[in-house]
Design an enzyme around this catalytic site. Sequence first.
Site, PDB file in Angstrom:
ATOM      1  CD  GLU B  61      39.843  40.600  48.433  1.00 48.29           C
ATOM      2  OE1 GLU B  61      39.092  41.439  48.964  1.00 48.29           O
ATOM      3  OE2 GLU B  61      39.829  39.797  47.262  1.00 48.29           O
ATOM      4  CG  HIS B 130      45.542  41.039  38.307  1.00 53.87           C
ATOM      5  ND1 HIS B 130      45.165  42.304  38.518  1.00 53.87           N
ATOM      6  CD2 HIS B 130      44.727  40.437  38.152  1.00 53.87           C
ATOM      7  CE1 HIS B 130      43.765  42.219  38.544  1.00 53.87           C
ATOM      8  NE2 HIS B 130      43.603  41.050  38.440  1.00 53.87           N
TER       9      HIS B 130
END
Lengths: 365, 325
Positions: B61, B130
């Site tokens: 990321e 999540h």
Amino acid sequence: MRGQSHDMVQLLTPDGERLEHDEFAFTGTTDDLVGFLRDMILARRFDAEATALQRHGELGLWTPLLGQEAAQVGSARAVREGDVVFPSYREHAVAMVLGVPLTNLLGLFRGSNGGDWEKLETFKNYQIVIGCQTLHATGYAMGLQFDGAVGNDDDADNSAVIVYHGDGAASQGDVNEAYVFAASYNAPVVFFCQNNQWAISEPIALQSRIPLFQRAQGFGFPGVQVDGNDVLAVKAVTDWAMQRARAGEGPSFIEAFTYRMGAHTTSDDPTKYRRAAEDEAWKGRDPVARLTTYLRNEGAIDDAWLAAIDDEGKALGADARASIPQLEDTTMDKLFATVYAEPTVALEAQRREYAEYAASFEENA
Amino acid sequence: MSETLTMAKALNRGLRRALQADPKVLLAGEDIGKLGGVFRITEGLQAEFGENRVIDSPLAESGIIGTAVGLCMRGYRPVVEIQFDGFVFPGFSQIVTQVAKLHMRTAGQNPMPMVIRIPFGGGIGAVEHHSESPEAYFAHTPGLKVVSCSNANDAYWMIQQAIQSDDPVVFLEPKRRYHVKDTVNFSARPAPMHQANIARYGTDATLLCYGPMVKTCLDAAAVAGEEGTSLEVVDLRTLSPIDWVTITSSVRRTKRAIVVHEAPLTLGLGSEVAARLAQDLFYVMEAPVLRVAGYDMPYPPARVEEEYLPSVDRILDAVDRSLAY
């Protein structure tokens, strides 16, 4: 030296003797070398002045480059028009070679501004957060490739990126991610690692069990260790890497094996973490001394030349000192105006509030 | 011209139009190319625009965001996808230390026209990391702009507006609303991205919400309406900067405000909204600003997330408390 490979590229010994190498050759002239020596001496002088300015309280901090002049000058001289440099925070000699006004560097360390360079298109901002710039450089290099500025038949149409980081940065996640991205996209980027042996107080032995240049192989691109105190070798190796990148052959890694002779910054004290004997050993490899010896032996320079450079250095130092009162501090107004490209109502309200508050003092004065 | 679309399809259409409109727009992220993204938001775009415009990224990321910084410097307008909210943190350093600061640090010479798309929020029964709501971290960071869409029409237009913006925009997509259908008007001129929207008019109290909570608040307002209470629902749309004009004008009329968000209560967006309303409308309001939020705990395991998330009942309970003042 620990970490020094027998493969290390060296073209000029610490005693000032030229060496031949199977793969790398210095292709410049003696006049070029005289110019490199001048760059190195002036960079060293400027660095000493800036260090002194910090001691006088004129700069908040300084990051001395003493000992790394050859690594910086040799690599910077391999940069040509169209190439882009992403520095860390110690590349003062690179900035000097590329024509970035040295007052720009002083302004950053004085806190006059955040690094508002005049030649930002070619020499990007200094980067304080360790290793972040390696990703920026890789992204920029990807952009060069998307723009078709790599691998053209006409070499003049090709460009590359060089990014500077230190031995400590090689431990950072971002730097390793940059290696991965560069390899994945075959980006035209040269990772130029100045292994100056110390990440503040932490020795390279703590950072890596193998010489750093060997890591490159694990990422899938070539790594070369070069004597970072030998400006000829640094120039030759960087030329090779930059040309390779411009030609579309992808990234490469250069480990310039060098030594930070002084402190990490003006805030630390290297006597607390390293032995005087180590400093002494590295003094024998001094980049300026060895080129001076060589060029003297060649008859390219003499005492008069050195004296003239010394005078030039003194003038540079005087200019640096004189520039301090001329540096303009940024203003709150300018900061408010540049937080965003597109202003927001909320921040405009704060700007007005600040302006009214500041004005209230003027009325009372 | 209009069409009924899910929010996911509307985002896909918006991205396609942005790619068509400007050759400097690039998409990058994990799995966004061949797979079309784990939520299929970028489905078909790589096939249409090629691997240099829709880039499958290594699983890193910080690398995705950091290379996008370099692409911005080269004149590109990268749109990066973070696969899930909880995975943004490895890239957090690049966002807050670089993306947010470069414009000011360079006195405006280096704009960062980057969009960071993050599917966010809970309610889909996912495993940990999540279902998070990290908006306050970004809204607290000067230099970033933060927005969240709540319906398909906004999704279509706001993603294009975010891409056209010369500022970095954190674009929060309420993933549990991806498959909610709505009418997308392709020809009507949209509202500016940094303007809140009154999603339902009412007179007794204002519900202030964004992203996934807009639908929940509208549901609550519908129930309250049946019981004779008229609730106004304001969809903030923009979290940084916040559109105070719309918010305060609504609360000035209803005199009561309840902020609703999934993120934990303490120092969430609701804290800022409550403080601001107390400052500006102290003599107008009939009740203190109340907040309905997630609790101050890490996002819970999915089997109990319904207990954690603000629900219609919790919102109506807060409305009752507000009206009781």
